[in-house]
Design an enzyme around this catalytic site. Structure first.
Site, PDB file in Angstrom:
ATOM      1  CD  GLU B  48     -14.996 -66.528  80.153  1.00 52.58           C
ATOM      2  OE1 GLU B  48     -15.731 -66.279  79.142  1.00 52.58           O
ATOM      3  OE2 GLU B  48     -13.508 -65.736  79.800  1.00 52.58           O
ATOM      4  CG  ASN B  52     -21.780 -66.019  79.309  1.00 55.73           C
ATOM      5  OD1 ASN B  52     -20.974 -64.434  78.549  1.00 55.73           O
ATOM      6  ND2 ASN B  52     -21.375 -67.091  79.297  1.00 55.73           N
ATOM      7  NE  ARG B 106     -18.495 -60.600  75.965  1.00 54.82           N
ATOM      8  CZ  ARG B 106     -18.462 -59.512  77.215  1.00 54.82           C
ATOM      9  NH1 ARG B 106     -18.292 -58.573  77.236  1.00 54.82           N
ATOM     10  NH2 ARG B 106     -16.913 -60.144  77.382  1.00 54.82           N
TER      11      ARG B 106
HETATM   12  N1  LIG Z   1     -26.754 -66.751  80.965  1.00 53.54           N
HETATM   13  C1  LIG Z   1     -26.997 -66.435  79.087  1.00 53.54           C
HETATM   14  N2  LIG Z   1     -28.028 -65.923  79.210  1.00 53.54           N
HETATM   15  C2  LIG Z   1     -28.561 -65.681  78.269  1.00 53.54           C
HETATM   16  N3  LIG Z   1     -27.582 -66.206  77.150  1.00 53.54           N
HETATM   17  C3  LIG Z   1     -26.324 -67.241  76.907  1.00 53.54           C
HETATM   18  C4  LIG Z   1     -25.982 -66.428  78.367  1.00 53.54           C
HETATM   19  N4  LIG Z   1     -24.471 -66.977  78.148  1.00 53.54           N
HETATM   20  C5  LIG Z   1     -24.425 -67.627  76.967  1.00 53.54           C
HETATM   21  N5  LIG Z   1     -25.512 -67.041  76.335  1.00 53.54           N
HETATM   22  C6  LIG Z   1     -25.284 -67.028  75.036  1.00 53.54           C
HETATM   23  O1  LIG Z   1     -24.698 -67.948  74.255  1.00 53.54           O
HETATM   24  C7  LIG Z   1     -23.735 -67.177  73.630  1.00 53.54           C
HETATM   25  C8  LIG Z   1     -22.344 -67.523  73.543  1.00 53.54           C
HETATM   26  O2  LIG Z   1     -21.681 -67.335  74.998  1.00 53.54           O
HETATM   27  P1  LIG Z   1     -20.116 -67.589  75.052  1.00 53.54           P
HETATM   28  O3  LIG Z   1     -20.015 -67.061  76.845  1.00 53.54           O
HETATM   29  O4  LIG Z   1     -19.418 -68.266  74.317  1.00 53.54           O
HETATM   30  O5  LIG Z   1     -19.635 -66.518  73.722  1.00 53.54           O
HETATM   31  P2  LIG Z   1     -20.130 -64.142  74.171  1.00 53.54           P
HETATM   32  O6  LIG Z   1     -20.185 -64.412  75.193  1.00 53.54           O
HETATM   33  O7  LIG Z   1     -20.909 -64.270  73.221  1.00 53.54           O
HETATM   34  O8  LIG Z   1     -18.423 -63.790  74.028  1.00 53.54           O
HETATM   35  P3  LIG Z   1     -17.120 -64.091  74.880  1.00 53.54           P
HETATM   36  O9  LIG Z   1     -17.233 -65.181  76.459  1.00 53.54           O
HETATM   37  O10 LIG Z   1     -16.172 -64.495  74.122  1.00 53.54           O
HETATM   38  O11 LIG Z   1     -16.896 -63.043  75.580  1.00 53.54           O
HETATM   39  C9  LIG Z   1     -23.536 -65.698  73.371  1.00 53.54           C
HETATM   40  O12 LIG Z   1     -23.356 -65.029  73.148  1.00 53.54           O
HETATM   41  C10 LIG Z   1     -25.117 -65.440  73.611  1.00 53.54           C
HETATM   42  O13 LIG Z   1     -26.240 -65.702  72.759  1.00 53.54           O
HETATM   43 MG   LIG Z   2     -19.283 -64.911  77.937  1.00 56.23          MG
END
Ligand SMILES: Nc1ncnc2c1ncn2[C@@H]1O[C@H](COP(=O)(O)OP(=O)(O)OP(=O)(O)O)[C@@H](O)[C@H]1O
Ligand SMILES: [Mg+2]
Lengths: 114, 140
Positions: B48, B52, B106
């Protein structure tokens, strides 16, 4: 490494690899092609060969569900390993699809329900 | 003497490295003889955080991702760092189902999974500078 089998209006998709952001784009494309190739009413995911899935898999399943739902189709899943099932439970995927013991059970129930 | 160990990884933000990163961390952790479930929880959490960094941090441009894993007796600390675009509102980003990229299918469950599969999750981020995720878990 995804196998497809058609049985009437049912499409059985057997995934045989880890599902993450890297692998799921190709899997999605193949499934969407197969769904549109025939008039698919029931989609059954066979996860017997899936040992790992992260949140990318949630998006993958949810997206296929939305496509099937638009055409009043159903989605089911079989063969969930405990670690993968944990992700399904957490993300609420069981609210939109049912889990069955095996493909035969899924076929019987889903086709009857429609 | 206290039983401690450390390893560091540095790799490019290419999606092929998602599998590599989680397997490398899992294999380092395996010296603690974790249960199958503990190992799988850690692999998922790492996947995860790395995904990200690739999808949101670098938005599919190529940058570097840094992982540090520390073992202190039965306590594991995993740090995943990117020098990407950063998170504007961390509190909102951590909410279940929040995603800034719904068009990419996502689900917004990444942080929720990291939080529930690990004992503790800390997010540090600054806009334009990058994001550091620190996750802790004790194995029995
Ligand atoms: N390393 C990062 N850099 C910039 N923004 C981030 C980062 N990690 C998370 N985010 C932000 O936080 C939000 C939530 O992250 P999360 O992993 O919970 O959901 P997602 O990645 O959008 O979906 P999923 O993980 O279910 O595929 C993301 O949509 C993004 O906007
Ligand atoms: Mg994610």
């Amino acid at each position: 490494m995804t196998d497809f089998k058609f049985n009437g209006s049912t499409l059985i998709v057997k995934i045989n690899e880890e599902i993450d952001h890297h692998t799921c784009d190709l899997i999605k494309n193949k499934i969407d092609l197969a769904i549109n190739f025939r008039n698919t009413k029931h989609l059954i995911f066979d996860f017997t060969g899936v040992n790992f899935m992260d949140s990318s898999g949630i998006g993958m399943v949810m997206g296929r569900y939305k496509n099937m739902h638009k055409n009043h189709g159903t989605v089911a899943v079989v063969g969930l390993k405990p670690t993968v099932k944990k992700i399904f439970t957490m993300s609420g995927l069981f609210k939109i699809l049912s889990e069955y013991k095996n493909v035969e059970e899924a076929m019987k129930s889903e086709v009857k329900m429609a | 003497m206290k039983d401690t160990n450390v390893m560091k990884l540095e790799f490019l933000s290419k999606s092929t490295n998602e599998g590599f990163a989680r397997v490398a961390v899992a294999s380092f952790i395996s010296q603690l003889d974790p249960t199958v479930e503990e190992l799988s929880d850690i692999k998922t959490a790492v996947s995860e955080a790395v995904t990200n960094a690739i999808v949101h941090g670098y938005e599919n441009t190529i940058g570097k991702i840094y992982i540090t894993v520390k073992i202190d007796e039965r306590n594991i600390t995993i740090e995943v760092k990117d020098k990407g675009k950063g998170i504007e509102n961390i509190e909102k980003a951590r909410e279940p189902l929040y995603t800034s990229k719904p068009q990419l299918e996502r689900s917004g469950m990444g942080f929720t999974i990291m939080e529930s599969f690990m004992d503790k999750l800390t997010v540090r981020s600054s806009l334009g500078k990058g994001t550091t995720i620190v996750m802790k878990k004790r194995v029995n």
